[in-house]
Design a protein around this motif. Structure first.
Motif, PDB file in Angstrom:
ATOM      1  N   LYS A 129      48.876  37.497  35.265  1.00 57.71           N
ATOM      2  CA  LYS A 129      48.136  38.661  35.782  1.00 57.71           C
ATOM      3  C   LYS A 129      47.541  39.484  34.644  1.00 57.71           C
ATOM      4  CE  LYS A 129      50.604  39.172  40.180  1.00 57.71           C
ATOM      5  NZ  LYS A 129      51.453  40.058  41.011  1.00 57.71           N
ATOM      6  N   ALA A 132      44.185  38.269  33.436  1.00 50.68           N
ATOM      7  CA  ALA A 132      43.068  38.783  34.245  1.00 50.68           C
ATOM      8  C   ALA A 132      42.610  40.149  33.743  1.00 50.68           C
ATOM      9  CB  ALA A 132      43.486  38.869  35.718  1.00 50.68           C
ATOM     10  N   LEU A 133      43.547  40.994  33.311  1.00 53.04           N
ATOM     11  CA  LEU A 133      43.187  42.317  32.788  1.00 53.04           C
ATOM     12  C   LEU A 133      42.384  42.198  31.493  1.00 53.04           C
ATOM     13  CD1 LEU A 133      46.511  44.297  33.379  1.00 53.04           C
ATOM     14  CD2 LEU A 133      44.381  44.501  34.663  1.00 53.04           C
ATOM     15  N   VAL A 135      40.546  39.669  30.689  1.00 57.22           N
ATOM     16  CA  VAL A 135      39.217  39.157  31.079  1.00 57.22           C
ATOM     17  C   VAL A 135      38.330  40.323  31.484  1.00 57.22           C
ATOM     18  CG1 VAL A 135      37.949  37.805  32.807  1.00 57.22           C
ATOM     19  CG2 VAL A 135      40.005  36.848  31.751  1.00 57.22           C
ATOM     20  N   GLU A 136      38.890  41.279  32.229  1.00 54.00           N
ATOM     21  CA  GLU A 136      38.124  42.439  32.695  1.00 54.00           C
ATOM     22  C   GLU A 136      37.580  43.277  31.545  1.00 54.00           C
ATOM     23  OE1 GLU A 136      40.314  44.820  35.431  1.00 54.00           O
ATOM     24  OE2 GLU A 136      40.648  43.186  36.855  1.00 54.00           O
ATOM     25  N   VAL A 137      38.351  43.412  30.446  1.00 56.75           N
ATOM     26  CA  VAL A 137      37.906  44.251  29.332  1.00 56.75           C
ATOM     27  C   VAL A 137      37.150  43.456  28.271  1.00 56.75           C
ATOM     28  CG1 VAL A 137      39.775  45.899  29.692  1.00 56.75           C
ATOM     29  CG2 VAL A 137      40.091  44.018  28.067  1.00 56.75           C
ATOM     30  N   ARG A 141      37.402  35.386  27.655  1.00 55.94           N
ATOM     31  CA  ARG A 141      36.273  34.920  28.469  1.00 55.94           C
ATOM     32  C   ARG A 141      36.740  33.788  29.386  1.00 55.94           C
ATOM     33  NH1 ARG A 141      32.069  32.391  25.955  1.00 55.94           N
ATOM     34  NH2 ARG A 141      33.342  31.775  24.165  1.00 55.94           N
ATOM     35  N   LYS A 145      33.079  31.973  37.509  1.00 58.20           N
ATOM     36  CA  LYS A 145      32.813  33.268  38.134  1.00 58.20           C
ATOM     37  C   LYS A 145      33.715  33.494  39.343  1.00 58.20           C
ATOM     38  CE  LYS A 145      27.998  33.543  36.605  1.00 58.20           C
ATOM     39  NZ  LYS A 145      26.579  33.685  37.012  1.00 58.20           N
TER      40      LYS A 145
END
Length: 296
Positions: A129, A132-133, A135-137, A141, A145
């Motif tokens: 999890k 994923a955080l 990836v968001e910031v 990469r 999509k």
């Protein structure tokens, strides 16, 4: 058979090392060994028992790794093997400490490093999890999509190139010395990385065996950061009792959702009661309203 391999457990351990040797051969020649022979097992036993042989084994492996790749990532397979050995061996400390001294390349340029998300989380030392955080910031990469899955390919070199920007300072201490303090305040490596990226926390970087040992902070400043982080969590969450009142879902049902893993609780230092994220409360409220509409 080598007289050092007297039990099935010892053969098991030697087989793991021999398998690495075979895999290495596959990358260097068109004619690798077709099976793990007694000769390979003998060599593996020597590596496990003789620290000098273990150093040669690691050095040879390091020489084959391109200079633009961090060795601690390339040696991840060896780390897993060491953790799964069944017996005590003379070279264990040598193999276990492979990230130190000459086996670490500091500030080396890093090319793209693609792994499945689940593997990447193990290498970096964070949960899936938390991948994923990052990836968001933008520190990690992805080539998809779609929603992140455990088998999604992600590129993690951004984490290391970002950290390489921070020079080491002797006044800073590694996060590994503050592990208990981080646990008390529900702080993880991801929180530290994101805070550093947002210039909310001063850090330094000195490559070591993992990020907990590599990332350094000022104790006083980190104490303040943790307290602010706890307050931020408090602002973003509700008590279970308040969630029950907002959503109309009985508290006993909310606890069942938590206990079955369908609702993730948040813990705050100094507070024994579970709390729920406001965004999760909103989702529960919408689900409850939709169910009421269907019932009517």
């Amino acid at each position: 058979m080598n007289n050092q391999l007297k039990s099935p457990e010892q053969v098991h351990d030697a087989y793991l090392i021999a398998k690495v040797i075979v895999d290495d051969s596959n990358t260097r020649t068109s004619f690798p060994p077709k099976e793990i022979t007694s000769t390979l097992l003998n060599r593996a036993a020597d590596i496990l028992n003789n620290p000098d042989s273990a150093r040669v084994f690691l050095s040879e492996r390091a020489k084959r790794v391109p200079t633009d790749l961090p060795l601690n990532i390339e040696f991840h397979k060896i780390e897993i093997i060491v953790q799964n050995l069944l017996c005590e061996w003379g070279s264990l400390s040598t193999l276990y400490e492979m990230y130190n001294s000459e086996y670490i390349r500091s500030k080396a340029p890093i090319t793209q490093l693609w792994f499945e998300a689940q593997t990447a989380s193990s290498i970096i030392g964070i949960t899936f999890k938390q991948i994923a955080l990052l990836v968001e910031v933008g520190l990690i990469r992805t080539d998809s999509k779609k929603a992140l899955r455990t088998d999604t390919r992600v590129e993690i070199s951004g984490v290391y190139t970002f950290l390489a920007e921070f020079s080491h300072n002797k006044d800073y201490v590694p996060l590994s010395e503050l592990r208990r303090f981080m646990a008390l305040h529900n702080i993880c490596i991801t929180d530290v990385l994101i805070a550093a990226k947002n210039k909310e926390l001063s850090i330094t970087y000195k490559p070591s065996l993992d990020l907990m040992h590599s990332i350094h902070v000022l104790p006083e400043a980190f104490d303040t950061f943790c307290k602010l982080h706890t307050q931020l969590i408090r602002d973003k969450t509700m008590s279970v009792a308040n969630v029950a009142e907002v959503t109309g879902i009985p508290k006993v049902e909310l606890m069942r959702l938590i206990n079955t893993g369908k609702l993730r609780p948040v813990y705050i230092h100094g507070n024994n009661s579970k709390r729920i994220l406001n965004c999760d409360t909103l989702k529960l409220a919408k689900t409850q309203n939709k169910q009421l509409s269907l019932d009517i």
